[in-house]
Design a protein around this motif. Structure first.
Motif, PDB file in Angstrom:
ATOM      1  N   ILE A   1       0.850  -1.184   0.000  1.00  0.00           N
ATOM      2  CA  ILE A   1       0.000   0.000   0.000  1.00  0.00           C
ATOM      3  C   ILE A   1       0.892   1.243   0.000  1.00  0.00           C
ATOM      4  CG2 ILE A   1      -0.210   0.072   2.518  1.00  0.00           C
ATOM      5  CD1 ILE A   1      -3.077   1.064   2.090  1.00  0.00           C
ATOM      6  N   GLN A   2       0.486   2.275  -0.694  1.00  0.00           N
ATOM      7  CA  GLN A   2       1.258   3.514  -0.792  1.00  0.00           C
ATOM      8  C   GLN A   2       0.650   4.566   0.144  1.00  0.00           C
ATOM      9  OE1 GLN A   2       1.370   5.266  -4.692  1.00  0.00           O
ATOM     10  NE2 GLN A   2       3.121   6.589  -4.198  1.00  0.00           N
ATOM     11  N   VAL A   3       1.505   5.107   0.985  1.00  0.00           N
ATOM     12  CA  VAL A   3       1.103   6.183   1.898  1.00  0.00           C
ATOM     13  C   VAL A   3       1.975   7.394   1.580  1.00  0.00           C
ATOM     14  CG1 VAL A   3       0.819   6.902   4.288  1.00  0.00           C
ATOM     15  CG2 VAL A   3       0.491   4.492   3.649  1.00  0.00           C
ATOM     16  N   GLY A   4       1.386   8.373   0.960  1.00  0.00           N
ATOM     17  CA  GLY A   4       2.190   9.509   0.511  1.00  0.00           C
ATOM     18  C   GLY A   4       3.117   9.073  -0.596  1.00  0.00           C
ATOM     19  N   ASP A   5       4.386   9.315  -0.387  1.00  0.00           N
ATOM     20  CA  ASP A   5       5.390   8.909  -1.373  1.00  0.00           C
ATOM     21  C   ASP A   5       6.082   7.605  -1.000  1.00  0.00           C
ATOM     22  OD1 ASP A   5       4.865  11.184  -2.839  1.00  0.00           O
ATOM     23  OD2 ASP A   5       6.383  12.384  -1.740  1.00  0.00           O
ATOM     24  N   GLU A   6       5.648   6.983   0.055  1.00  0.00           N
ATOM     25  CA  GLU A   6       6.316   5.776   0.540  1.00  0.00           C
ATOM     26  C   GLU A   6       5.391   4.559   0.383  1.00  0.00           C
ATOM     27  OE1 GLU A   6       7.395   6.672   4.537  1.00  0.00           O
ATOM     28  OE2 GLU A   6       9.231   7.719   3.959  1.00  0.00           O
ATOM     29  N   TRP A   7       6.064   3.422   0.206  1.00  0.00           N
ATOM     30  CA  TRP A   7       5.355   2.143   0.059  1.00  0.00           C
ATOM     31  C   TRP A   7       5.583   1.297   1.311  1.00  0.00           C
ATOM     32  CZ3 TRP A   7       1.989   0.398  -3.577  1.00  0.00           C
ATOM     33  CH2 TRP A   7       1.876   1.147  -4.739  1.00  0.00           C
ATOM     34  N   TYR A   8       4.547   0.555   1.662  1.00  0.00           N
ATOM     35  CA  TYR A   8       4.626  -0.334   2.823  1.00  0.00           C
ATOM     36  C   TYR A   8       4.110  -1.722   2.415  1.00  0.00           C
ATOM     37  CZ  TYR A   8       5.292   3.841   5.666  1.00  0.00           C
ATOM     38  OH  TYR A   8       5.780   5.006   6.207  1.00  0.00           O
ATOM     39  N   ASN A   9       4.820  -2.710   2.918  1.00  0.00           N
ATOM     40  CA  ASN A   9       4.364  -4.101   2.751  1.00  0.00           C
ATOM     41  C   ASN A   9       3.614  -4.514   4.011  1.00  0.00           C
ATOM     42  OD1 ASN A   9       5.468  -4.441   0.210  1.00  0.00           O
ATOM     43  ND2 ASN A   9       7.420  -5.180   1.003  1.00  0.00           N
ATOM     44  N   ILE A  10       2.415  -4.998   3.821  1.00  0.00           N
ATOM     45  CA  ILE A  10       1.569  -5.352   4.965  1.00  0.00           C
ATOM     46  C   ILE A  10       1.230  -6.838   4.905  1.00  0.00           C
ATOM     47  CG2 ILE A  10      -0.625  -4.923   6.123  1.00  0.00           C
ATOM     48  CD1 ILE A  10      -0.552  -2.109   5.041  1.00  0.00           C
ATOM     49  N   LYS A  11       1.350  -7.491   6.044  1.00  0.00           N
ATOM     50  CA  LYS A  11       0.969  -8.890   6.195  1.00  0.00           C
ATOM     51  C   LYS A  11      -0.133  -8.971   7.243  1.00  0.00           C
ATOM     52  CE  LYS A  11       5.640 -10.590   5.250  1.00  0.00           C
ATOM     53  NZ  LYS A  11       6.800 -11.340   5.814  1.00  0.00           N
ATOM     54  N   VAL A  12      -1.291  -9.456   6.797  1.00  0.00           N
ATOM     55  CA  VAL A  12      -2.414  -9.670   7.706  1.00  0.00           C
ATOM     56  C   VAL A  12      -2.619 -11.177   7.813  1.00  0.00           C
ATOM     57  CG1 VAL A  12      -4.842  -9.208   8.173  1.00  0.00           C
ATOM     58  CG2 VAL A  12      -3.475  -7.525   6.943  1.00  0.00           C
ATOM     59  N   ARG A  13      -2.564 -11.681   9.025  1.00  0.00           N
ATOM     60  CA  ARG A  13      -2.661 -13.136   9.206  1.00  0.00           C
ATOM     61  C   ARG A  13      -3.633 -13.459  10.333  1.00  0.00           C
ATOM     62  NH1 ARG A  13       3.451 -14.285  11.285  1.00  0.00           N
ATOM     63  NH2 ARG A  13       3.818 -13.701   9.096  1.00  0.00           N
ATOM     64  N   LYS A  14      -4.315 -14.585  10.168  1.00  0.00           N
ATOM     65  CA  LYS A  14      -5.222 -15.085  11.193  1.00  0.00           C
ATOM     66  C   LYS A  14      -4.912 -16.555  11.475  1.00  0.00           C
ATOM     67  CE  LYS A  14      -9.268 -12.097  10.814  1.00  0.00           C
ATOM     68  NZ  LYS A  14     -10.754 -12.077  10.733  1.00  0.00           N
ATOM     69  N   SER A  15      -5.106 -16.933  12.712  1.00  0.00           N
ATOM     70  CA  SER A  15      -4.805 -18.304  13.133  1.00  0.00           C
ATOM     71  C   SER A  15      -5.793 -19.291  12.497  1.00  0.00           C
ATOM     72  CB  SER A  15      -4.873 -18.419  14.650  1.00  0.00           C
ATOM     73  OG  SER A  15      -4.706 -19.771  15.049  1.00  0.00           O
ATOM     74  N   LEU A  16      -5.259 -20.442  12.134  1.00  0.00           N
ATOM     75  CA  LEU A  16      -6.084 -21.518  11.554  1.00  0.00           C
ATOM     76  C   LEU A  16      -6.470 -22.565  12.591  1.00  0.00           C
ATOM     77  CD1 LEU A  16      -4.240 -22.132   8.150  1.00  0.00           C
ATOM     78  CD2 LEU A  16      -6.448 -21.031   8.484  1.00  0.00           C
ATOM     79  N   GLU A  17      -6.225 -22.261  13.838  1.00  0.00           N
ATOM     80  CA  GLU A  17      -6.494 -23.261  14.883  1.00  0.00           C
ATOM     81  C   GLU A  17      -7.971 -23.642  14.910  1.00  0.00           C
ATOM     82  OE1 GLU A  17      -5.967 -23.876  19.726  1.00  0.00           O
ATOM     83  OE2 GLU A  17      -5.370 -22.001  18.760  1.00  0.00           O
ATOM     84  N   ALA A  18      -8.844 -22.649  14.866  1.00  0.00           N
ATOM     85  CA  ALA A  18     -10.288 -22.944  14.904  1.00  0.00           C
ATOM     86  C   ALA A  18     -10.726 -23.701  13.651  1.00  0.00           C
ATOM     87  CB  ALA A  18     -11.076 -21.644  15.037  1.00  0.00           C
ATOM     88  N   THR A  19     -10.168 -23.269  12.522  1.00  0.00           N
ATOM     89  CA  THR A  19     -10.503 -23.958  11.267  1.00  0.00           C
ATOM     90  C   THR A  19     -10.073 -25.423  11.300  1.00  0.00           C
ATOM     91  OG1 THR A  19     -10.291 -21.889  10.030  1.00  0.00           O
ATOM     92  CG2 THR A  19     -10.142 -23.941   8.776  1.00  0.00           C
ATOM     93  N   GLU A  20      -8.863 -25.656  11.763  1.00  0.00           N
ATOM     94  CA  GLU A  20      -8.359 -27.036  11.841  1.00  0.00           C
ATOM     95  C   GLU A  20      -9.155 -27.847  12.847  1.00  0.00           C
ATOM     96  OE1 GLU A  20      -4.279 -26.457  12.767  1.00  0.00           O
ATOM     97  OE2 GLU A  20      -3.695 -26.031  10.686  1.00  0.00           O
TER      98      GLU A  20
END
Length: 414
Positions: free
Chosen positions: A102-121
């Motif tokens: 995602i770009q914020v102003g003139d800078e770029w950021y890498n974002i990692k959004v993660r959720k646990s799979l414990e409930a799914t498993e």
């Protein structure tokens, strides 16, 4: 192995296979569905972050949430595209992760959004356990039903089979089977009673004919053969006399073969080959070819064998007799270094061979004692036997002459 045992085994194995495949398919379908739902949740988190940046022009500070992490890194090189993947976190748990830039102003950021799979498993394992227990219960019930109810249902069959096993055609007593409330068994019993009754009649006729033929033909033939052999061993025979006796011996052998062929035709006409089963025609053709191989080699015949897998519901003994006569006919009426082509396909058996340079008389070809080659070794009954076997088996036999080959085609219903 008993029929019930074989049925139980096949039924059990097929049931296990079906349940196993369906269980695996259900497991993966559920797993993919839950992952898809998880990906949708991560996509919602992405939209919230994107909307926040669009409104405030800056990134928010990640708030620690149970079973969810958001990692923001300033990007020297931003992600080229969004990517979902399953990763293992530092706590050794599996997480579903969405990576995007995602770009914020003139800078770029890498974002990692993660959720646990414990409930799914956990859900997946629970559903899988329930499914496995259900399959096991169904299998146990299937075995119980097959071993009790089916055994009781098949009891009339075994009763009829026991009586049929004790039945003897030579004692002249008709077969009387118990009545059954099951239509299939009642129909089977009626067929067995009619068949055995006709078998008794046919046996009596055949017995009478065989006794007469054996008494009237076999004994004189044996005496004549013995006398000829004694005469041929004489010391004062001239070459002319020896040749004459040799010719008489060959004619006697031909008469004996003719007698055997007539007996065979009588048996076929009296429907003594009524028993039918599933016959592997491909295997029998190969076996017959192997039996004739030495004869073909002695005559320097070139053999072409092209067979496809095929099974017929017919009488195995008649099939063997049919092939034996066809192969013998193609061999006897061939010449040295000739050709025999054997082709077995979906609905027909084709045997073609070199031999007499002209076509045979189709009108009289299958008549008894018709000998187109006037050979002293042929009694003229081989083709008549072939046609009679085809008629009794429900096959069609046809003759054709093409490119110097005599072609006999047997057409049948698979």
């Amino acid at each position: 192995m008993k029929l019930l045992t074989r049925y139980n085994r096949i039924n059990l194995l097929s049931t296990i296979a079906i349940f196993l495949l369906s269980g695996i398919a259900f497991f993966f379908a559920l797993h993919l569905t839950l992952l898809k739902q998880m990906d949708e949740d991560l996509r919602i988190e992405q939209r919230e972050i994107t909307n926040y940046v669009a409104i405030h022009g800056k990134l928010f500070t990640p708030v620690e949430v149970k079973d969810q992490e958001t990692i923001i890194e300033k990007a020297g090189k931003p992600y080229e595209k969004e990517k979902f993947k399953t990763v293992k976190a530092s706590n050794n748990e599996n997480y579903r992760q969405l990576c995007f830039a995602i770009q914020v102003g003139d800078e770029w950021y890498n974002i990692k959004v993660r959720k646990s799979l414990e409930a799914t498993e956990h859900i997946t394992q629970t559903v899988f356990t329930i499914t496995f227990c259900t399959i096991l219960l169904v299998l146990l019930l299937t075995v119980l039903i097959n071993s009790t109810i089916l055994k009781k249902l098949w009891q009339p069959f075994y009763s009829s089979l026991h009586l049929l096993q004790r039945f003897k055609v030579n004692n002249g007593e008709p077969l009387i089977l118990p009545s059954s409330t099951i239509d299939e068994f009642a129909f089977m019993n009626s067929i067995l009673e009619r068949t055995t009754s006709k078998a008794i009649q046919d046996y009596e006729r055949l017995k009478e004919f065989t006794e007469n033929a054996s008494h009237e033909l076999q004994t004189p033939l044996s005496i004549i053969r013995s006398k000829l052999e004694m005469m041929m061993q004489g010391e004062n025979l001239t070459e002319y006399q020896f040749d004459a006796l040799q010719s008489a011996s060959e004619a006697l052998d031909r008469l004996a073969r003719m007698n055997q062929s007539l007996l065979l035709l009588t048996k076929i006409e009296n429907e003594q080959f009524t028993y039918k089963s599933i016959v592997d025609l491909t295997q029998i053709v190969k076996q017959k070819a192997a039996q004739f191989n030495e004869i073909w080699q002695d005559k320097s015949l070139n053999i072409s064998l092209d067979v496809q897998p095929i099974q017929l519901h017919t009488n195995k003994e008649l099939i063997e007799l049919l092939l034996n006569n066809l192969f013998s006919n193609a061999t006897r009426h061939n010449y040295e270094n000739g050709h025999i082509h054997i082709t077995l396909k979906q609905h027909r058996l084709c045997i073609s061979n070199t031999g007499h340079p002209a076509a045979l008389n189709r009108k009289h070809l299958f008549q008894r004692f018709y000998n187109p080659s006037n050979s002293s070794t042929s009694n003229g009954l081989g083709l008549a036997v072939i046609q009679q076997i085809c008629t009794a088996s429900g096959f069609n036999v046809a003759y054709d002459f093409e490119d110097g080959l005599h072609i006999f085609t047997i057409t049948f219903t698979v």
